[in-house]
Motif scaffolding. Structure first.
Motif, PDB file in Angstrom:
ATOM      1  N   CYS A 130      44.693  29.861  46.498  1.00 27.85           N
ATOM      2  CA  CYS A 130      45.974  29.955  47.059  1.00 27.85           C
ATOM      3  C   CYS A 130      46.070  30.157  48.578  1.00 27.85           C
ATOM      4  O   CYS A 130      44.997  30.590  49.019  1.00 27.85           O
ATOM      5  CB  CYS A 130      46.669  31.008  46.451  1.00 27.85           C
ATOM      6  SG  CYS A 130      46.991  30.963  44.745  1.00 27.85           S
ATOM      7  N   GLY A 131      47.269  29.858  49.177  1.00 30.04           N
ATOM      8  CA  GLY A 131      47.306  30.237  50.542  1.00 30.04           C
ATOM      9  C   GLY A 131      46.128  29.859  51.727  1.00 30.04           C
ATOM     10  O   GLY A 131      45.746  28.649  51.509  1.00 30.04           O
ATOM     11  N   THR A 132      45.655  30.556  52.365  1.00 27.96           N
ATOM     12  CA  THR A 132      44.628  30.140  53.243  1.00 27.96           C
ATOM     13  C   THR A 132      43.202  29.899  52.542  1.00 27.96           C
ATOM     14  O   THR A 132      42.521  28.949  53.041  1.00 27.96           O
ATOM     15  CB  THR A 132      44.331  31.593  54.262  1.00 27.96           C
ATOM     16  OG1 THR A 132      45.485  31.791  55.146  1.00 27.96           O
ATOM     17  CG2 THR A 132      42.981  31.328  55.138  1.00 27.96           C
ATOM     18  N   SER A 133      42.902  30.427  51.594  1.00 25.70           N
ATOM     19  CA  SER A 133      41.845  30.060  50.672  1.00 25.70           C
ATOM     20  C   SER A 133      41.962  28.435  50.208  1.00 25.70           C
ATOM     21  O   SER A 133      40.784  27.854  50.266  1.00 25.70           O
ATOM     22  CB  SER A 133      41.853  30.851  49.628  1.00 25.70           C
ATOM     23  OG  SER A 133      41.582  32.070  49.830  1.00 25.70           O
ATOM     24  N   THR A 190      38.859  32.871  46.778  1.00 31.68           N
ATOM     25  CA  THR A 190      39.666  33.935  46.809  1.00 31.68           C
ATOM     26  C   THR A 190      39.123  35.062  47.311  1.00 31.68           C
ATOM     27  O   THR A 190      37.990  35.491  47.025  1.00 31.68           O
ATOM     28  CB  THR A 190      40.028  34.121  45.337  1.00 31.68           C
ATOM     29  OG1 THR A 190      40.729  35.336  45.248  1.00 31.68           O
ATOM     30  CG2 THR A 190      38.903  34.259  44.390  1.00 31.68           C
ATOM     31  N   GLN A 191      39.552  35.456  48.545  1.00 31.05           N
ATOM     32  CA  GLN A 191      39.171  36.555  49.187  1.00 31.05           C
ATOM     33  C   GLN A 191      39.145  37.917  48.749  1.00 31.05           C
ATOM     34  O   GLN A 191      38.221  38.289  48.267  1.00 31.05           O
ATOM     35  CB  GLN A 191      40.289  36.904  50.463  1.00 31.05           C
ATOM     36  CG  GLN A 191      39.619  38.020  51.459  1.00 31.05           C
ATOM     37  CD  GLN A 191      39.982  39.294  50.962  1.00 31.05           C
ATOM     38  OE1 GLN A 191      39.073  40.304  51.150  1.00 31.05           O
ATOM     39  NE2 GLN A 191      41.266  39.740  50.501  1.00 31.05           N
ATOM     40  N   SER A 192      40.498  38.147  47.778  1.00 35.19           N
ATOM     41  CA  SER A 192      40.652  39.298  47.046  1.00 35.19           C
ATOM     42  C   SER A 192      39.865  39.278  45.422  1.00 35.19           C
ATOM     43  O   SER A 192      39.330  40.149  45.090  1.00 35.19           O
ATOM     44  CB  SER A 192      42.000  39.494  46.895  1.00 35.19           C
ATOM     45  OG  SER A 192      42.693  38.527  46.093  1.00 35.19           O
ATOM     46  N   GLY A 193      39.881  38.086  45.016  1.00 39.14           N
ATOM     47  CA  GLY A 193      39.375  38.052  43.604  1.00 39.14           C
ATOM     48  C   GLY A 193      40.285  38.416  42.614  1.00 39.14           C
ATOM     49  O   GLY A 193      40.093  38.738  41.522  1.00 39.14           O
ATOM     50  N   THR A 230      43.940  37.252  42.922  1.00 37.70           N
ATOM     51  CA  THR A 230      45.199  36.504  42.933  1.00 37.70           C
ATOM     52  C   THR A 230      45.538  35.986  41.624  1.00 37.70           C
ATOM     53  O   THR A 230      44.768  35.035  40.939  1.00 37.70           O
ATOM     54  CB  THR A 230      44.896  35.327  43.892  1.00 37.70           C
ATOM     55  OG1 THR A 230      44.580  35.921  45.420  1.00 37.70           O
ATOM     56  CG2 THR A 230      46.425  34.435  44.153  1.00 37.70           C
ATOM     57  N   VAL A 282      47.336  41.265  56.518  1.00 40.68           N
ATOM     58  CA  VAL A 282      47.764  40.456  55.628  1.00 40.68           C
ATOM     59  C   VAL A 282      47.277  38.708  55.687  1.00 40.68           C
ATOM     60  O   VAL A 282      47.078  38.093  55.131  1.00 40.68           O
ATOM     61  CB  VAL A 282      49.415  40.442  55.073  1.00 40.68           C
ATOM     62  CG1 VAL A 282      50.023  39.319  54.331  1.00 40.68           C
ATOM     63  CG2 VAL A 282      49.500  41.648  54.561  1.00 40.68           C
ATOM     64  N   SER A 312      45.209  36.002  56.322  1.00 38.16           N
ATOM     65  CA  SER A 312      43.651  36.007  56.356  1.00 38.16           C
ATOM     66  C   SER A 312      42.913  35.422  57.560  1.00 38.16           C
ATOM     67  O   SER A 312      43.369  34.182  57.851  1.00 38.16           O
ATOM     68  CB  SER A 312      43.149  35.246  55.036  1.00 38.16           C
ATOM     69  OG  SER A 312      41.817  35.045  54.854  1.00 38.16           O
ATOM     70  N   GLU A 356      53.354  32.907  59.116  1.00 39.24           N
ATOM     71  CA  GLU A 356      53.278  34.328  58.549  1.00 39.24           C
ATOM     72  C   GLU A 356      53.508  35.231  59.373  1.00 39.24           C
ATOM     73  O   GLU A 356      54.072  36.533  59.200  1.00 39.24           O
ATOM     74  CB  GLU A 356      51.763  34.433  57.913  1.00 39.24           C
ATOM     75  CG  GLU A 356      51.388  33.688  56.724  1.00 39.24           C
ATOM     76  CD  GLU A 356      50.036  33.937  56.455  1.00 39.24           C
ATOM     77  OE1 GLU A 356      49.930  34.293  55.215  1.00 39.24           O
ATOM     78  OE2 GLU A 356      49.219  33.703  57.302  1.00 39.24           O
ATOM     79  N   ALA A 410      52.348  39.793  50.814  1.00 35.93           N
ATOM     80  CA  ALA A 410      51.311  40.816  50.371  1.00 35.93           C
ATOM     81  C   ALA A 410      49.955  40.280  50.420  1.00 35.93           C
ATOM     82  O   ALA A 410      49.607  39.074  50.321  1.00 35.93           O
ATOM     83  CB  ALA A 410      51.754  40.830  49.001  1.00 35.93           C
ATOM     84  N   LYS A 411      49.081  40.890  50.723  1.00 32.59           N
ATOM     85  CA  LYS A 411      47.822  40.700  50.686  1.00 32.59           C
ATOM     86  C   LYS A 411      47.140  40.270  49.572  1.00 32.59           C
ATOM     87  O   LYS A 411      46.442  39.282  49.533  1.00 32.59           O
ATOM     88  CB  LYS A 411      47.019  41.964  51.359  1.00 32.59           C
ATOM     89  CG  LYS A 411      45.541  41.631  51.363  1.00 32.59           C
ATOM     90  CD  LYS A 411      45.150  40.815  52.881  1.00 32.59           C
ATOM     91  CE  LYS A 411      43.858  40.343  52.795  1.00 32.59           C
ATOM     92  NZ  LYS A 411      43.734  39.130  53.986  1.00 32.59           N
ATOM     93  N   VAL A 446      48.099  39.025  45.906  1.00 35.27           N
ATOM     94  CA  VAL A 446      49.187  38.592  45.082  1.00 35.27           C
ATOM     95  C   VAL A 446      49.120  38.569  43.848  1.00 35.27           C
ATOM     96  O   VAL A 446      48.717  37.660  43.011  1.00 35.27           O
ATOM     97  CB  VAL A 446      49.915  37.307  45.726  1.00 35.27           C
ATOM     98  CG1 VAL A 446      51.092  37.139  44.840  1.00 35.27           C
ATOM     99  CG2 VAL A 446      50.290  37.342  47.204  1.00 35.27           C
TER     100      VAL A 446
HETATM  101  C1  G6P Z   1      48.182  35.828  49.979  1.00 32.95           C
HETATM  102  C2  G6P Z   1      47.766  36.316  51.228  1.00 32.95           C
HETATM  103  C3  G6P Z   1      47.103  35.295  52.007  1.00 32.95           C
HETATM  104  C4  G6P Z   1      46.146  34.640  51.343  1.00 32.95           C
HETATM  105  C5  G6P Z   1      46.422  34.366  49.602  1.00 32.95           C
HETATM  106  C6  G6P Z   1      45.312  33.988  48.648  1.00 32.95           C
HETATM  107  O1  G6P Z   1      49.457  35.037  50.170  1.00 32.95           O
HETATM  108  O2  G6P Z   1      48.831  36.679  51.978  1.00 32.95           O
HETATM  109  O3  G6P Z   1      46.425  35.642  53.037  1.00 32.95           O
HETATM  110  O4  G6P Z   1      45.475  33.610  51.690  1.00 32.95           O
HETATM  111  O5  G6P Z   1      47.167  35.325  49.057  1.00 32.95           O
HETATM  112  O6  G6P Z   1      44.618  34.999  48.430  1.00 32.95           O
HETATM  113  P1  G6P Z   1      43.002  35.290  47.921  1.00 32.95           P
HETATM  114  O7  G6P Z   1      42.895  36.654  47.855  1.00 32.95           O
HETATM  115  O8  G6P Z   1      43.181  34.694  46.512  1.00 32.95           O
HETATM  116  O9  G6P Z   1      42.465  34.567  49.061  1.00 32.95           O
END
Ligand code: G6P
Length: 608
Positions: free
Chosen positions: A300-303, A347-350, A352, A398, A400, A488, A602-603, A605
């Motif tokens: 999702c998003g930047t990833s 996924t940055q956060s792992g 999402t 937030v 990335s 953003e 949100a950072k 999601v």
């Molecule tokens: C949110 C964040 C984005 C990020 C996206 C995917 O929308 O605001 O910066 O790219 O989630 O998050 P992830 O942790 O899965 O890379």
């Protein structure tokens, strides 16, 4: 998304929790609250708005509680308000929750019939009443378990009980929760930075696990009540890594950290001399890749933008077909994934929710899953067959930045490993591509040195109503990322477009008012993009070009020209990302926006 923290120990628990909530601010929120003990009663304080508003409500009381739970809320059910903020209370039960209770309407009906009175519009209050109801007939822990078996949906919760001041109960399902261990104290939070100043020994809770936090330790059980032996993990980040370290914003710090983050992500993962990429760093074996017919990337998003670039890398160099999907679309399109396929989750956060759902769908269909992830012990990393950790360190802004460029490094390394196995490249080419990686941190450093120039460009254009970002080939996803960053951070509408497609629509937008950022490195499509720039110029558009053409051909026809160092086209995407990040940052700043916590975003999601 919502953030949770709970503390029990001998410190001033309210201060620890307020400090923790501040560290969870980056997740995005619109209201906050805490619950603490005062004279054997649980007091709840809640406030719409920022943590400092909550803190100013509490500070005059100077509470001395040694057990407290706190919450930042990101509204899903019910608008941001004091009443909808957590904690919620029912009889002696007080609860904070991250997630969504899907069957809340039917439960609400039942509970209303039982005489429970609702004071908020949230789904969470249902769970609070349900626990309170069961607590009339069962001990605290069993009451929580019983209530959770009746709810459908996702949750991470922390609960206190008025007649039990020595325990916090925390449980999770599909929303993150991590326990921190200390001497005579215990912590629980949605994310490690919340308590990193006090504890670096953590337990990652799995789905449907319950942690009972006491001063003298933590017990973890399943929802069946059976004790689970859990591993502890030592966290290597220092607390200062999750702080601003002299920078005005986390975003700027994280942009500037990229040379270090990339160097850390590269370290120990390949041998440039013999051209070997260590597959063990991906948790993969040679046989896992030998038979792969097709690769699916979801994110999702930047990833997701990193995934789009990954497709170009893998298809060009390893010659394996790749499909890239937005995670929220993937699971609903009946994908043709099977056991012969590999899914790469980025996924940055792992955590999402959409990405995790796509990952589970691919597993269900028999595919092997590799996750490229930044957060140690996250749900994605624990559920995947194989993990490549980007070593960016905590990303708090937030928007990335460093996570994106280190994901690209991960994809590049993966591509070269796969190319070796598929024998798609001459050995010398593989070695040359790997050697170039060694120079990358220094080149990113040079890309950062354009900061001053970019800030001047920002001054010229920050009042623009819209921006267009153009790129071709691999640079097209960088254009998408540039437009996303600007939206953003500055709330200016921006679109990323493949430059060749501009004449089929966006060209209608071009006039003297429209700044157009063109990613034009000297690659195979350079001549083509020069023509596209001419098309913009002849319609009066303002051209900001980012290039590495030292002959200056492109600079001569542009209004502004930002020069990047030389590298191969794959790694050029990483360099180009730097000025587009800086441009968004400076424009956001000039427009007075909250660049670290943009509105509504949100950072992590954690809801679908
Ligand atoms: C949110 C964040 C984005 C990020 C996206 C995917 O929308 O605001 O910066 O790219 O989630 O998050 P992830 O942790 O899965 O890379």
């Amino acid at each position: 998304m919502c953030g949770i923290i709970g503390y029990i120990g001998s410190r001033n628990a309210v201060s620890v929790v307020l400090e923790g909530l501040k560290r969870l601010e980056y997740r995005g929120y619109d209201s906050a609250g805490v619950a603490f003990f005062a004279d054997s009663r649980i007091e709840v304080r809640r406030s719409k708005g920022k943590i400092h508003e909550l803190a100013s409500l509490i500070e005059p009381e100077n509470p001395k509680s040694t057990i407290t739970i706190g919450h930042t809320r990101w509204a899903t059910h019910g608008r941001p308000s004091n009443e909808n903020a957590h904690p919620h209370r029912s009889d002696g039960i007080v609860l904070v929750h991250n997630g969504i209770i899907e069957n809340y309407l039917s439960l609400k009906q039942q509970l209303t019939g039982d005489g429970y009175h609702f004071t908020s519009e949230t789904d969470t209050e249902v769970l609070c009443h349900l626990i309170a109801k069961h607590a009339k007939s069962f001990p605290f822990e069993d009451a929580v378990r019983k209530a959770l078996t009746e709810v459908k949906g996702t949750y991470a919760i922390a609960v206190m009980k008025e007649d039990d001041p020595d325990r916090i109960i925390a449980v999770r399902k599909d929303s993150p929760l991590v326990v921190g261990l200390g001497e005579g104290e215990s912590f629980v939070a949605s994310d490690i930075p919340a308590f990193l100043n006090y504890s670096r020994t953590v337990i990652f809770l799995d789905n449907e696990e319950m942690a009972v936090l006491r001063r003298d330790g933590v017990t973890v059980t399943g929802l069946d009540g059976r004790v689970r032996e859990k591993e502890t993990t030592a966290i290597s980040w220092s607390p200062s890594m999750a702080e601003k370290g002299g920078y005005r914003h986390f975003m700027l710090k994280e942009i500037y950290e990229q040379p270090r983050a990339i160097a850390d992500t590269l370290r120990g993962r390949f041998n440039a001399e013999n051209g070997e990429v260590y597959l063990t760093e991906f948790g993969l074996r040679r046989e896992d890749l030998e038979t792969v017919k097709k690769i699916y990337i979801v994110a999702c998003g930047t990833s997701y933008h990193a995934g789009l670039i990954g497709k170009y890398m893998i298809e060009n160099l390893a010659r394996v077909p790749v499909e890239v999907d937005i995670a929220s679309e993937f699971r609903y399109r009946n994908p043709l994934v099977g056991p012969q396929d590999l899914m790469i989750v980025i996924t940055q956060s792992g955590e999402t929710a959409d990405t995790l759902a796509a990952q589970r769908e691919a597993k269900r269909l028999g595919a092997k899953v590799l996750t490229i992830c930044n957060v140690l012990g996250s749900t994605s990393s624990r559920e995947a067959d194989a993990v490549f950790y980007t070593h960016s360190g905590p990303e708090i802004g937030v928007a990335s930045t460093k996570a994106f460029t280190t994901q690209l490094v991960g994809l590049y390394l993966f591509t070269l490993a796969l190319s070796g196995i598929k024998r798609s490249l001459p050995a010398d080419t593989g070695k040359k591509l790997l050697k170039e990686l060694l120079l990358l941190p220094g080149k990113v450093e040079s890309a950062l040195s354009t900061d001053r120039q970019v800030s001047m460009i920002a001054k010229e254009f920050f009042k623009a109503r819209g921006f267009l970002y153009l790129g071709r080939g691999m640079n097209y996803p960088v254009a998408l990322e540039g437009a996303l960053k600007l939206k953003e951070i500055s709330y200016i509408h921006a679109e990323g477009y493949p430059a060749g497609e501009m004449k089929h629509g966006p060209i209608a937008l071009i006039d003297e008012e429209l700044p157009v950022v063109v990613l034009a490195p000297k690659d195979a499509l350079y001549e083509k993009i020069l023509s596209n720039i001419e098309e913009v110029k002849s319609r009066g558009g303002k051209i900001i070009v980012i290039t590495n053409d030292t002959d200056n051909d492109v600079c001569r026809i542009s209004d502004q020209c930002i020069m990047m160092p030389e590298t191969n086209p794959y790694l050029m995407t990483i360099l180009l990302a730097v000025p587009v990040q800086l441009l968004a940052y400076h424009i956001g700043l000039l427009r007075g926006c909250d660049v670290d916590q943009p509105r509504n975003l949100a950072k992590s999601v954690t809801v679908e």
